[in-house]
Motif scaffolding. Sequence first.
Motif, short mmCIF file in Angstrom:
data_model
loop_
_atom_site.label_atom_id
_atom_site.label_comp_id
_atom_site.label_asym_id
_atom_site.label_seq_id
_atom_site.Cartn_x
_atom_site.Cartn_y
_atom_site.Cartn_z
N UNK A 96 -22.47 -33.80 -38.62
CA UNK A 96 -23.74 -33.29 -38.12
C UNK A 96 -23.96 -31.83 -38.47
N UNK A 97 -22.90 -31.13 -38.88
CA UNK A 97 -23.04 -29.73 -39.28
C UNK A 97 -24.02 -29.58 -40.43
N UNK A 98 -24.19 -30.61 -41.23
CA UNK A 98 -25.08 -30.51 -42.38
C UNK A 98 -26.54 -30.35 -41.98
N UNK A 99 -26.86 -30.65 -40.71
CA UNK A 99 -28.24 -30.50 -40.25
C UNK A 99 -28.56 -29.09 -39.78
N UNK A 100 -27.56 -28.24 -39.70
CA UNK A 100 -27.76 -26.88 -39.17
C UNK A 100 -28.25 -25.96 -40.29
N UNK A 101 -29.43 -26.21 -40.77
CA UNK A 101 -29.95 -25.48 -41.93
C UNK A 101 -30.35 -24.05 -41.61
N UNK A 102 -30.45 -23.68 -40.31
CA UNK A 102 -30.82 -22.32 -39.92
C UNK A 102 -29.63 -21.51 -39.46
N UNK A 103 -28.43 -22.07 -39.50
CA UNK A 103 -27.25 -21.41 -38.95
C UNK A 103 -26.91 -20.14 -39.74
N UNK A 104 -26.77 -19.01 -38.99
CA UNK A 104 -26.46 -17.73 -39.61
C UNK A 104 -25.09 -17.20 -39.20
N UNK A 105 -24.66 -17.51 -37.97
CA UNK A 105 -23.38 -17.01 -37.47
C UNK A 105 -22.56 -18.18 -36.92
N UNK A 106 -21.32 -18.29 -37.38
CA UNK A 106 -20.42 -19.34 -36.92
C UNK A 106 -19.06 -18.75 -36.60
N UNK A 107 -18.58 -19.03 -35.38
CA UNK A 107 -17.26 -18.58 -34.93
C UNK A 107 -16.45 -19.80 -34.52
N UNK A 108 -15.25 -19.92 -35.07
CA UNK A 108 -14.33 -20.99 -34.70
C UNK A 108 -13.05 -20.32 -34.21
N UNK A 109 -12.74 -20.50 -32.93
CA UNK A 109 -11.66 -19.73 -32.31
C UNK A 109 -10.74 -20.66 -31.51
#
Length: 442
Positions: A343-356
């Motif tokens: 479903x990440x492929x639908x996030x076409x407006x995503x600018x900031x991603x943090x994986x912690x």
Amino acid sequence: MHDLMHDLALRVAGDECKIVNLNEGSINGGIRHASFASQSSSPQEVTSILEPNNLRTFLSLKKSRTFVQNGILSKFRHCRVLGLGYAHFGVPTSLGNRSKHLRYLDISENLSMESMPNSITDLLNLQTLKLSNCKHLKTLPRDLKKLVNLRHLLINGCDSLSHLPSLSEFPSLRTLNLMGLDALEFLQEISYPEHSNTTRPFFPSLERLSLLDSRNLKGWWGRRQMVGADQDRARYNLQPSFAKLLSAAILGCPHLNSVPLFPLIEYLNIASAELLEQVMAVLDCQSKAPVESTFIPLSKLKGLHFAGGDLEHSMLETLLPVLNNLESMSLNDYPKLKSLSRGMQYLSSLQHLVIDACEELDLSSHDDKHGIQWRSLVKLRIELCDNLTSLPEWIYNFSSLKVLEIIGCESLRRFPEGILRLGNLEEKVRVIGNVPLAENIF
């Protein structure tokens, strides 16, 4: 320059604004806005040398506990702003009758107060009420909703407060902050929301909600069970919704299993898989709605932060495809999360991603279909992901990426060649911690 601005501010304020210091001797009787922070004086000592009838603002900034006379509030008849921190006194029953002009009331760190008098509901001009760390406060007035101009309600660290009056009918309430209420189990004492009077307003003006660190909070409604995926659409329609809620933080409430719907939310900070499952049920109901009901809950979401809990891959599969407007997302402390959702492929407006702190996460198993849609991504931060051995080959699709941070990922051994094609990076990849590649990235 700072001293000049300070002097200018003092000149503009004139004699009406004053930080009171008892050691200064005589004080101009025309002071209208006063504050004091002396640890060796009490509020009554300060007010004894002021003209209380002239005061519009009185703030106690001291942080040492003081017992004050119960009649002190009677001296602030004309105050608009009143803050009495670390002062112990019983709030008089006549508070509402004597201080009708109050717009802001802060009673914090008061260990003498066990209840707020009913007369507080007569403060019809009150806009902000703050009750912080009043450890023995047990009850609030039942008719608190009469404060028709109240905009901000903050209740923090009142350990003995086990019941709240109805808060949903405040017509002007914009901010509700409930934090550290360990004795509280339910926010509204009714069996089911559908048993309440549906003609009454439900938080008609609320824009910001914080439910934090209330470890015994079980649900919004007394005895109400979590909305499940098997519930019919009739109950979904009857469930109250926040009409204007834009921002919500629900953290540190491990037993909370139900909240009202927030279809227009723009920023959500959540740490409960159970509440996330409730959101899933809402989306499932919406998918079965008639064609004319095409509004999708959460479709306006811009910022999403998951913090801790048993987040499952299937939850992301259901949630992410509707978040077309999401600009910022973080996944924090999900040790069982092994892969990102398609479903990440639908996030076409995503600018900031943090994986912690997603210890089992492995990005190398994904194909390049994920990267194609992430061309708007500006910042990527990956921290404390112990199972991360390499970054995905499709990282070259992040054509807008300016900041890439890898922190404490000690198993990382390889960077893909595609990283060399990220021409918009403002600086080389920032690697922090015991990472073997930290000194030889390119």
